[in-house]
Design a protein around this motif. Sequence first.
Motif, PDB file in Angstrom:
ATOM      1  N   GLU A  59      -4.566   1.853   4.511  1.00  0.00           N
ATOM      2  CA  GLU A  59      -3.779   2.335   5.440  1.00  0.00           C
ATOM      3  C   GLU A  59      -2.610   1.515   5.907  1.00  0.00           C
ATOM      4  OE1 GLU A  59      -1.830   5.388   7.180  1.00  0.00           O
ATOM      5  OE2 GLU A  59      -3.627   5.835   6.393  1.00  0.00           O
ATOM      6  N   MET A  60      -3.113   0.203   5.978  1.00  0.00           N
ATOM      7  CA  MET A  60      -2.180  -0.901   6.483  1.00  0.00           C
ATOM      8  C   MET A  60      -1.128  -1.272   5.592  1.00  0.00           C
ATOM      9  SD  MET A  60      -5.031  -3.614   8.179  1.00  0.00           S
ATOM     10  CE  MET A  60      -3.860  -5.144   8.214  1.00  0.00           C
ATOM     11  N   ALA A  61      -1.585  -1.075   4.125  1.00  0.00           N
ATOM     12  CA  ALA A  61      -0.565  -1.095   3.180  1.00  0.00           C
ATOM     13  C   ALA A  61       0.359  -0.230   3.145  1.00  0.00           C
ATOM     14  CB  ALA A  61      -1.445  -1.264   1.650  1.00  0.00           C
ATOM     15  N   THR A  62       0.092   1.101   3.213  1.00  0.00           N
ATOM     16  CA  THR A  62       0.715   2.033   3.405  1.00  0.00           C
ATOM     17  C   THR A  62       1.751   2.209   4.457  1.00  0.00           C
ATOM     18  OG1 THR A  62      -0.950   3.603   2.331  1.00  0.00           O
ATOM     19  CG2 THR A  62       0.907   4.816   3.513  1.00  0.00           C
ATOM     20  N   ALA A 102       0.567 -10.417   1.320  1.00  0.00           N
ATOM     21  CA  ALA A 102       0.253 -10.047  -0.004  1.00  0.00           C
ATOM     22  C   ALA A 102      -1.132  -9.431  -0.364  1.00  0.00           C
ATOM     23  CB  ALA A 102       0.709 -11.287  -1.035  1.00  0.00           C
ATOM     24  N   ARG A 103      -2.072 -10.316   0.288  1.00  0.00           N
ATOM     25  CA  ARG A 103      -3.667 -10.067   0.045  1.00  0.00           C
ATOM     26  C   ARG A 103      -3.774  -8.673   0.307  1.00  0.00           C
ATOM     27  NH1 ARG A 103      -6.989 -14.421   2.935  1.00  0.00           N
ATOM     28  NH2 ARG A 103      -8.695 -12.853   1.894  1.00  0.00           N
ATOM     29  N   VAL A 104      -3.231  -8.095   1.737  1.00  0.00           N
ATOM     30  CA  VAL A 104      -3.450  -7.056   2.289  1.00  0.00           C
ATOM     31  C   VAL A 104      -2.856  -5.780   1.194  1.00  0.00           C
ATOM     32  CG1 VAL A 104      -2.971  -5.209   4.074  1.00  0.00           C
ATOM     33  CG2 VAL A 104      -3.563  -7.580   4.483  1.00  0.00           C
ATOM     34  N   PHE A 105      -1.560  -6.275   0.640  1.00  0.00           N
ATOM     35  CA  PHE A 105      -1.153  -5.139  -0.250  1.00  0.00           C
ATOM     36  C   PHE A 105      -1.709  -5.243  -1.541  1.00  0.00           C
ATOM     37  CE2 PHE A 105       2.694  -3.155  -1.907  1.00  0.00           C
ATOM     38  CZ  PHE A 105       3.059  -2.357  -0.929  1.00  0.00           C
ATOM     39  N   SER A 106      -2.135  -6.296  -1.918  1.00  0.00           N
ATOM     40  CA  SER A 106      -2.818  -6.365  -3.422  1.00  0.00           C
ATOM     41  C   SER A 106      -4.290  -5.458  -3.464  1.00  0.00           C
ATOM     42  CB  SER A 106      -2.957  -7.726  -3.691  1.00  0.00           C
ATOM     43  OG  SER A 106      -3.602  -7.813  -5.048  1.00  0.00           O
ATOM     44  N   GLY A 107      -4.137  -4.659  -4.413  1.00  0.00           N
ATOM     45  CA  GLY A 107      -5.253  -3.875  -4.856  1.00  0.00           C
ATOM     46  C   GLY A 107      -5.592  -2.611  -3.591  1.00  0.00           C
ATOM     47  N   SER A 108      -4.540  -2.606  -2.924  1.00  0.00           N
ATOM     48  CA  SER A 108      -5.072  -1.495  -1.898  1.00  0.00           C
ATOM     49  C   SER A 108      -4.312  -0.031  -2.663  1.00  0.00           C
ATOM     50  CB  SER A 108      -3.987  -1.565  -0.690  1.00  0.00           C
ATOM     51  OG  SER A 108      -4.756  -2.833   0.159  1.00  0.00           O
ATOM     52  N   ARG A 109      -4.675   1.078  -2.017  1.00  0.00           N
ATOM     53  CA  ARG A 109      -4.412   2.529  -2.559  1.00  0.00           C
ATOM     54  C   ARG A 109      -3.640   2.983  -1.300  1.00  0.00           C
ATOM     55  NH1 ARG A 109      -6.678   7.329  -1.679  1.00  0.00           N
ATOM     56  NH2 ARG A 109      -6.564   9.020  -3.531  1.00  0.00           N
ATOM     57  N   PHE A 110      -2.370   3.599  -1.802  1.00  0.00           N
ATOM     58  CA  PHE A 110      -1.619   4.193  -0.844  1.00  0.00           C
ATOM     59  C   PHE A 110      -2.374   5.557  -0.140  1.00  0.00           C
ATOM     60  CE2 PHE A 110       2.393   2.363  -2.743  1.00  0.00           C
ATOM     61  CZ  PHE A 110       2.393   1.650  -1.839  1.00  0.00           C
ATOM     62  N   THR A 111      -2.229   5.836   0.994  1.00  0.00           N
ATOM     63  CA  THR A 111      -3.173   6.903   1.709  1.00  0.00           C
ATOM     64  C   THR A 111      -2.531   8.239   1.417  1.00  0.00           C
ATOM     65  OG1 THR A 111      -2.399   6.330   3.940  1.00  0.00           O
ATOM     66  CG2 THR A 111      -4.367   5.381   3.137  1.00  0.00           C
ATOM     67  N   GLY A 112      -1.211   8.570   1.141  1.00  0.00           N
ATOM     68  CA  GLY A 112      -0.454   9.513   0.994  1.00  0.00           C
ATOM     69  C   GLY A 112       0.432   9.540  -0.351  1.00  0.00           C
ATOM     70  N   ILE A 113       1.433  10.304  -0.118  1.00  0.00           N
ATOM     71  CA  ILE A 113       2.267  10.412  -1.165  1.00  0.00           C
ATOM     72  C   ILE A 113       3.884   9.931  -1.015  1.00  0.00           C
ATOM     73  CG2 ILE A 113       1.211  12.226  -2.343  1.00  0.00           C
ATOM     74  CD1 ILE A 113       3.368  14.122  -1.164  1.00  0.00           C
ATOM     75  N   ASP A 114       3.653   9.021   0.286  1.00  0.00           N
ATOM     76  CA  ASP A 114       4.987   8.419   0.718  1.00  0.00           C
ATOM     77  C   ASP A 114       5.685   7.720  -0.345  1.00  0.00           C
ATOM     78  OD1 ASP A 114       2.985   8.915   3.072  1.00  0.00           O
ATOM     79  OD2 ASP A 114       4.626   8.005   4.410  1.00  0.00           O
ATOM     80  N   HIS A 115       4.932   7.188  -1.314  1.00  0.00           N
ATOM     81  CA  HIS A 115       5.623   6.367  -2.345  1.00  0.00           C
ATOM     82  C   HIS A 115       6.383   7.263  -3.401  1.00  0.00           C
ATOM     83  CE1 HIS A 115       1.860   7.320  -3.766  1.00  0.00           C
ATOM     84  NE2 HIS A 115       2.022   6.979  -4.916  1.00  0.00           N
TER      85      HIS A 115
END
Length: 217
Positions: A59-62, A102-115
């Motif tokens: 969720e943080m990455a999102t 970058a560590r937070v973002f790397s390997g994280s999965r977006f929680t919605g379809i915002d992207h």
Amino acid sequence: MSTERRTPLDRKRVAATALDLLNEAGLDGLTLRAIAKELDVKAPALYWHFKDKQALLDEMATEMYRRMVDGISLDPADTWRERLLKTNRGLRAALLGYRDGARVFSGSRFTGIDHAEQMEGTLRLFTAAGFTLPQAVRASTTAYLYTLGFVTEEQGVKPLPGERREGYDIAERARALADFPLAAAVGPEIFDDYDRHFEEGLALVLAGVESRYTGPA
């Protein structure tokens, strides 16, 4: 009796609070307990929204992605080069805004379809320029991975702008490697002037895309 009403606790609010705390504690020091304390709730309340820390990181990455998109100006008339420059410069700026971003973002999965909207627009732009869909994916993904890797290494040396980790003094490094003059000389090229080096590397990626896929204009 107090009539003060608290702001409802939701995933976005928890993620925003976690991002605020990230700059203080770093990723390794960020805990659900610390976030709960900041929100003035009991830690178990967070488990209604996140089953574990990875779910929170997703969720943080999102949220980081949402803020990144708000901070860049994409135009349907962009060339593919302009689009790669805009998105990767924007990504780097967004990641550098947080300790261990970058560590937070790397390997994280977006929680919605915002992207999905930006992805669709970018793929449409590339295919209209003559790229096949697989080529469009390779080009955009390679640039993204370059940026993510670059910032990961950059934040290993400078966790936040203005900070520098102990052990990365360039003059000390040069003295320690005095018997290896070429290796000693490249310290500034590896551990300093990150803005310039990022742009040079990104230009190399774009040149590689153009060279590999010679058809697109």
